[in-house]
Design a protein around this motif. Structure first.
Motif, short mmCIF file in Angstrom:
data_model
loop_
_atom_site.label_atom_id
_atom_site.label_comp_id
_atom_site.label_asym_id
_atom_site.label_seq_id
_atom_site.Cartn_x
_atom_site.Cartn_y
_atom_site.Cartn_z
N ILE A 139 0.84 -1.20 0.00
CA ILE A 139 0.00 0.00 0.00
C ILE A 139 0.87 1.25 0.00
O ILE A 139 0.59 2.23 -0.71
N GLU A 140 1.96 1.23 0.77
CA GLU A 140 2.88 2.38 0.80
C GLU A 140 3.55 2.57 -0.55
O GLU A 140 3.74 3.71 -1.00
N LYS A 141 3.92 1.48 -1.21
CA LYS A 141 4.52 1.60 -2.54
C LYS A 141 3.56 2.24 -3.53
O LYS A 141 3.97 2.99 -4.41
N LEU A 213 -6.55 3.34 -1.41
CA LEU A 213 -7.33 4.25 -0.59
C LEU A 213 -8.58 3.58 -0.04
O LEU A 213 -8.96 3.78 1.13
N LEU A 214 -9.22 2.75 -0.86
CA LEU A 214 -10.40 2.03 -0.39
C LEU A 214 -10.04 1.05 0.73
O LEU A 214 -10.82 0.85 1.67
N PHE A 215 -8.87 0.45 0.65
CA PHE A 215 -8.43 -0.46 1.70
C PHE A 215 -8.21 0.28 3.01
O PHE A 215 -8.61 -0.19 4.09
N LEU A 216 -7.59 1.45 2.95
CA LEU A 216 -7.40 2.24 4.16
C LEU A 216 -8.73 2.66 4.76
O LEU A 216 -8.91 2.64 5.99
N ARG A 217 -9.68 3.02 3.89
CA ARG A 217 -11.00 3.39 4.40
C ARG A 217 -11.71 2.20 5.03
O ARG A 217 -12.38 2.31 6.06
N ALA A 218 -11.55 1.02 4.42
CA ALA A 218 -12.16 -0.18 4.99
C ALA A 218 -11.56 -0.51 6.36
O ALA A 218 -12.27 -0.96 7.27
N LEU A 219 -10.26 -0.29 6.52
CA LEU A 219 -9.64 -0.49 7.83
C LEU A 219 -10.22 0.45 8.87
O LEU A 219 -10.48 0.06 10.01
N CYS A 220 -10.43 1.71 8.47
CA CYS A 220 -10.99 2.67 9.41
C CYS A 220 -12.42 2.32 9.79
O CYS A 220 -12.85 2.54 10.92
N GLU A 221 -13.18 1.77 8.83
CA GLU A 221 -14.57 1.41 9.09
C GLU A 221 -14.72 0.07 9.79
O GLU A 221 -15.84 -0.31 10.15
N SER A 222 -13.62 -0.67 9.96
CA SER A 222 -13.71 -1.99 10.60
C SER A 222 -13.98 -1.90 12.09
O SER A 222 -14.37 -2.89 12.70
N GLY A 223 -13.74 -0.75 12.70
CA GLY A 223 -13.99 -0.59 14.12
C GLY A 223 -12.83 -0.99 15.00
O GLY A 223 -12.97 -1.02 16.23
N LEU A 224 -11.67 -1.30 14.42
CA LEU A 224 -10.50 -1.70 15.19
C LEU A 224 -9.65 -0.48 15.53
O LEU A 224 -9.17 0.21 14.62
N LYS A 225 -9.46 -0.20 16.81
CA LYS A 225 -8.58 0.90 17.20
C LYS A 225 -7.11 0.54 17.01
O LYS A 225 -6.26 1.41 16.96
N SER A 226 -6.82 -0.76 16.89
CA SER A 226 -5.42 -1.18 16.75
C SER A 226 -4.85 -0.86 15.38
O SER A 226 -3.64 -0.94 15.19
N VAL A 227 -5.68 -0.50 14.41
CA VAL A 227 -5.16 -0.15 13.08
C VAL A 227 -4.77 1.32 12.99
O VAL A 227 -4.21 1.75 11.98
N GLU A 228 -5.06 2.10 14.04
CA GLU A 228 -4.79 3.54 13.99
C GLU A 228 -3.32 3.87 13.74
O GLU A 228 -3.01 4.71 12.88
N PRO A 229 -2.35 3.25 14.43
CA PRO A 229 -0.94 3.62 14.18
C PRO A 229 -0.46 3.27 12.78
O PRO A 229 0.55 3.80 12.35
N VAL A 232 -3.10 6.25 10.33
CA VAL A 232 -3.00 7.71 10.49
C VAL A 232 -1.76 8.30 9.80
O VAL A 232 -1.85 9.37 9.19
N PRO A 233 -0.57 7.65 9.84
CA PRO A 233 0.57 8.24 9.12
C PRO A 233 0.37 8.34 7.61
O PRO A 233 1.10 9.10 6.96
N LEU A 234 -0.60 7.61 7.05
CA LEU A 234 -0.85 7.67 5.61
C LEU A 234 -1.87 8.74 5.25
O LEU A 234 -2.35 8.80 4.12
N LEU A 235 -2.21 9.61 6.22
CA LEU A 235 -3.13 10.71 5.92
C LEU A 235 -2.58 11.63 4.85
O LEU A 235 -3.32 12.14 3.99
N ALA A 236 -1.26 11.85 4.87
CA ALA A 236 -0.64 12.72 3.86
C ALA A 236 -0.82 12.15 2.46
O ALA A 236 -1.11 12.90 1.51
N GLY A 237 -0.67 10.82 2.31
CA GLY A 237 -0.88 10.22 1.00
C GLY A 237 -2.31 10.35 0.53
O GLY A 237 -2.57 10.58 -0.66
N ALA A 238 -3.27 10.21 1.45
CA ALA A 238 -4.68 10.35 1.07
C ALA A 238 -4.99 11.78 0.65
O ALA A 238 -5.71 12.02 -0.33
N LEU A 239 -4.45 12.77 1.38
CA LEU A 239 -4.69 14.17 1.01
C LEU A 239 -4.05 14.51 -0.32
O LEU A 239 -4.61 15.26 -1.13
#
Length: 577
Positions: A139-141, A213-229, A232-239
Motif C-alpha cells: 500500500i505504501e509503494k 485508498l479504499l483499503f485504508l478506508r475499509a480499515l478505518c470502518e472496521s472498528g479496530l482501534k489497533s489499526v490507527e498507528p 493515520v501516518p498515511l493521511l498525507a498520501g490520502a490528502l
C-alpha cells in the motif's frame, strides 16, 4: 346614427388571463429536501457520504472459516496474490488461470476486495496481515512511491515549502520506524502511463491508488482501534491524492481522509494531523487545499480541546488561505476558521465569534466586530487561544482612519488585558498591539482618545510583565531583532545549502564532462585502430591479389593455363622443376 368610414378606429377589449400561483406546501417543481447550511446560514453543497464497503469473498462465515483453516503460507499467498491484487485492480492470474473469462476491474469490485482484506485484518490481527504478510508495504509503494517526505511537492532537496515540509514530519511519523519493509530508493514503480498523473510524478495506475485508498478506508470502518498507528501516518498520501486527475481517485481520497480523521486519537492532533494539514496547504493543487480545510473543520469537531490550544498557530495559517484565488479554497477556509474559533471555551467571546470571522474575510466590516466586542463584558480569564482570535481584529481596527473606532479598540484592549492569565500568553501578540497603540497615543488629535489609548497601553504593558512602556517597547524591539536575525540565519543557511548543492552539481557536471571527454577520446582511438586494421587488411588482400596475378597458380593451387594441379608437357607454364 353614426357612420363608419375608412378613418374610423375601434377599441377592441382583450380579456387578460391571470395565472394563479399555486400555494401548495410542496410544489411539483420543487424538492422537499432542506439544503444544508453553514454557520452563517448560507447554503453549502457537498458530495454525500460514501456507502459502507461490504466484502464479496469473505462475506459468509463458511467462506471465512475455510480461509482461516488454511496454513499460514497459504493464507499469505491468497492474501497477496489474490485479494490484494483484486484490490489494486489487477487479475489474480495464477489463481484464476489465464483462460478463465473475467471482467474489467471496477470501483465496486476493488471496494469489495478491500473489505475482504479488512475482514482478514479484523480476524487475524493487523500485525499478521499488515506486517507479516506485507500488505502495508504494498500500500505504501502504491500511495507513496517517493516516500512520505516527497508528498505535496516536498521532494528531496528543494520543495514547495522552504522550511523543510514533510521531511520534518517524517521524524514524527516515520514509515521506516514502522518496520514495514518499504524502501523508496529500491522500489521500482510500474512503468504504465495509462490512467496516471504524469504531471504530478505519479507512475502508479489510478486503479491501484484508488484500491489502496479504499483499503485504508475499509480499515478505518472496521472498528479496530489497533489499526490507527498504521493508518493515520498515511493521511498525507490520502490528502495528496485529492489532487488527482481521476475523479474516482479524488472521491476515494476524500472519503479515506475523512475516515482517517474519524478514528485518529485526539493526542495525535497537535503532533501529526495538524502539521500534515498545514503542509497540504503548500500543495499546488487547489483541491488538496480545500480538502485540508474540510479536514481541519472535522478535527475541530472531534478534538476541540487540542484544537483550541493550537489556535495561535492555526488562525494565521487558515487566514492566509481565505485570500486564495480559488473560491472553493476561500469558502472552505472561512468555514474552517469559524469551526476552529468555536473550539475556544471563553463564554465572553463566544457570541462575537461569527462577527469576528466575518470581519476577517471582509475587512470592511471590522468595525462591526469591534462593536460586538464593545458590548462584551470580560469576566472569564483570557488565555492565548482567546487572544489569537481577538488581537488580529483589534490590530486592524487600530489602523483605521476613524478615531472613534480606534477608541473602541483601545477600550476592548484595556478590558481584555486586565484578565490575561500570564505574560507568556500575551507575549506573542505584544508586537501586534503595542506599536499601534503607541501610534494612537502620539498621533490622534483628540485628547480623550489619547488618554484611553494611553490607559490601554499601560494595562497591556503590565499584562506583558513590564514596568513601563519604554521597557515594553525595548523588549518588543529586541524580540523583533532576534526574530529578524533568526530569519536571516535561516535564509543564509538556505542560501548556503543552495550554494552547496550548486557546487556539488557543478562538480558532478565537471566529472561527467571529463568522463565524456575520456570516453570520446577512447572512442576516437578505437575508431583509429579499427581504421588502421581495416587498411592493413585491405592492403594484405590487395597484395594477395597482385601475387595471384603474377603467379601461374590460382588460389586453389591449379594452373591458370591448363587448370590442373600438375601441368602437362604441352602446357605453356610447364616446368620440369
Amino acid at each position: 346614427m353614426a357612420s363608419i368610414g375608412a378613418g374610423t378606429t375601434h377599441k377592441v377589449g382583450i380579456k387578460k388571463t391571470i395565472k394563479v400561483k399555486k400555494t401548495g406546501i410542496l410544489k411539483s417543481t420543487t424538492s422537499s429536501k432542506i439544503k444544508p447550511t453553514n454557520a452563517n446560514g448560507k447554503g453549502i453543497s457537498r458530495r454525500g457520504s460514501a456507502p459502507r464497503l461490504s466484502p464479496a469473498t469473505l462475506n459468509h462465515p463458511t467462506s471465512l472459516e475455510a480461509f482461516l483453516s488454511l496454513s499460514t503460507a497459504q493464507q499469505k499467498d491468497r492474501t497477496l496474490n489474490e485479494l490484494l491484487q483484486q484490490c489494486l485492480g489487477e487479475r489474480a492470474t495464477f489463481h484464476e488461470g489465464i483462460a478463465k473469462p473475467h471482467t474489467a476491474s471496477t470501483t465496486q469490485s476493488r471496494g469489495q476486495a478491500a473489505a475482504d482484506l479488512a475482514v482478514l485484518v479484523k480476524h487475524l490481527g493487523p500485525i499478521v496481515v499488515l506486517k507479516q504478510f506485507g500488505v502495508l508495504a504494498e500500500i505504501e509503494k502504491t500511495l507513496l512511491p517517493l516516500g512520505l517526505g516527497a508528498v505535496f511537492g516536498n521532494g528531496p532537496g528543494k520543495g514547495m515549502h522552504p522550511g523543510g515540509g514533510m521531511r520534518k514530519i517524517c521524524s514524527t511519523a516515520s514509515l521506516a520506524s514502522m518496520d514495514s519493509g518499504y524502501n523508496p530508493s529500491t522500489m521500482s514503480t510500474v512503468g504504465s502511463s495509462v490512467g496516471t498523473d504524469t504531471k504530478r510524478g505519479k507512475t502508479t495506475p489510478a486503479n491501484a491508488r484508488e484500491g489502496a485508498l479504499l483499503f485504508l478506508r475499509a480499515l478505518c470502518e472496521s472498528g479496530l482501534k489497533s489499526v490507527e498507528p498504521y493508518v493515520v501516518p498515511l493521511l498525507a498520501g490520502a490528502l495528496d491524492e485529492c489532487g488527482s486527475s481521476s475523479s474516482s481517485v479524488r472521491a476515494a481520497a476524500d472519503d479515506t481522509s475523512e475516515a482517517i480523521i474519524s478514528i485518529a486519537n485526539a493526542y495525535a492532533v497537535p503532533m501529526l494531523i495538524i502539521p500534515v494539514l498545514f503542509e497540504a496547504l503548500h500543495s499546488p493543487e487547489w483541491r488538496v487545499k480545500s480538502t485540508a480545510m474540510e479536514r481541519l473543520s472535522q478535527v475541530a469537531a472531534s478534538a476541540p480541546r487540542q484544537t483550541s490550544k493550537m489556535l495561535p498557530k492555526i488562525i494565521p495559517t487558515v487566514t492566509s488561505q481565505i485570500w486564495d484565488t480559488k473560491p472553493q479554497v476561500s469558502k472552505a477556509a472561512t468555514a474552517a476558521l469559524l469551526a476552529v474559533c468555536r473550539t475556544n471555551d471563553n463564554p465572553d467571546v463566544m457570541p462575537a465569534i461569527p462577527a469576528i470571522v466575518h470581519a476577517v474575510s471582509k475587512p470592511a466590516d471590522t468595525y462591526k466586530a469591534v462593536e460586538e466586542l464593545m458590548a462584551t463584558t470580560f469576566v472569564a480569564t483570557v488565555d492565548s487561544s482567546t487572544l489569537s482570535i481577538l488581537c488580529p481584529i483589534l490590530s486592524r481596527g487600530l489602523k483605521e482612519k476613524n478615531a472613534i473606532r480606534k477608541r473602541s479598540c483601545c477600550v476592548v484592549i484595556e478590558n481584555m488585558s486586565r484578565l490575561v492569565d500570564s505574560p507568556n500568553a500575551v507575549a506573542p501578540f505584544g508586537p501586534l498591539l503595542v506599536p499601534e497603540l503607541k501610534k494612537v497615543v502620539e498621533n490622534v488629535q483628540f485628547e480623550d482618545i489619547r488618554d484611553v489609548a494611553l490607559s490601554a497601553l499601560q494595562t497591556l504593558t503590565k499584562a506583558l510583565g513590564h514596568a513601563d512602556i519604554e521597557s515594553a517597547m525595548a523588549a518588543i524591539m529586541a524580540a523583533e531583532a532576534e526574530r529578524a536575525q533568526e530569519e536571516q540565519r535561516r535564509i543564509e543557511e538556505l542560501l548556503e545549502e543552495e550554494e552547496k548543492e550548486e557546487e556539488e552539481q557543478r562538480l558532478r557536471e565537471e566529472v561527467e564532462r571529463m568522463q565524456f571527454r575520456e570516453a570520446m577520446e577512447a572512442q576516437r582511438l578505437l575508431d583509429k585502430l579499427s581504421l588502421e586494421e581495416e587498411g592493413a587488411k585491405q592492403a594484405k588482400e590487395k597484395l594477395k591479389k597482385e601475387q595471384q596475378k603474377l603467379s601461374t597458380k590460382s588460389a586453389a593451387g591449379k594452373c591458370q593455363g591448363c587448370g590442373l594441379k600438375k601441368c602437362k608437357k604441352t602446357c605453356l607454364f610447364y616446368s620440369e622443376k
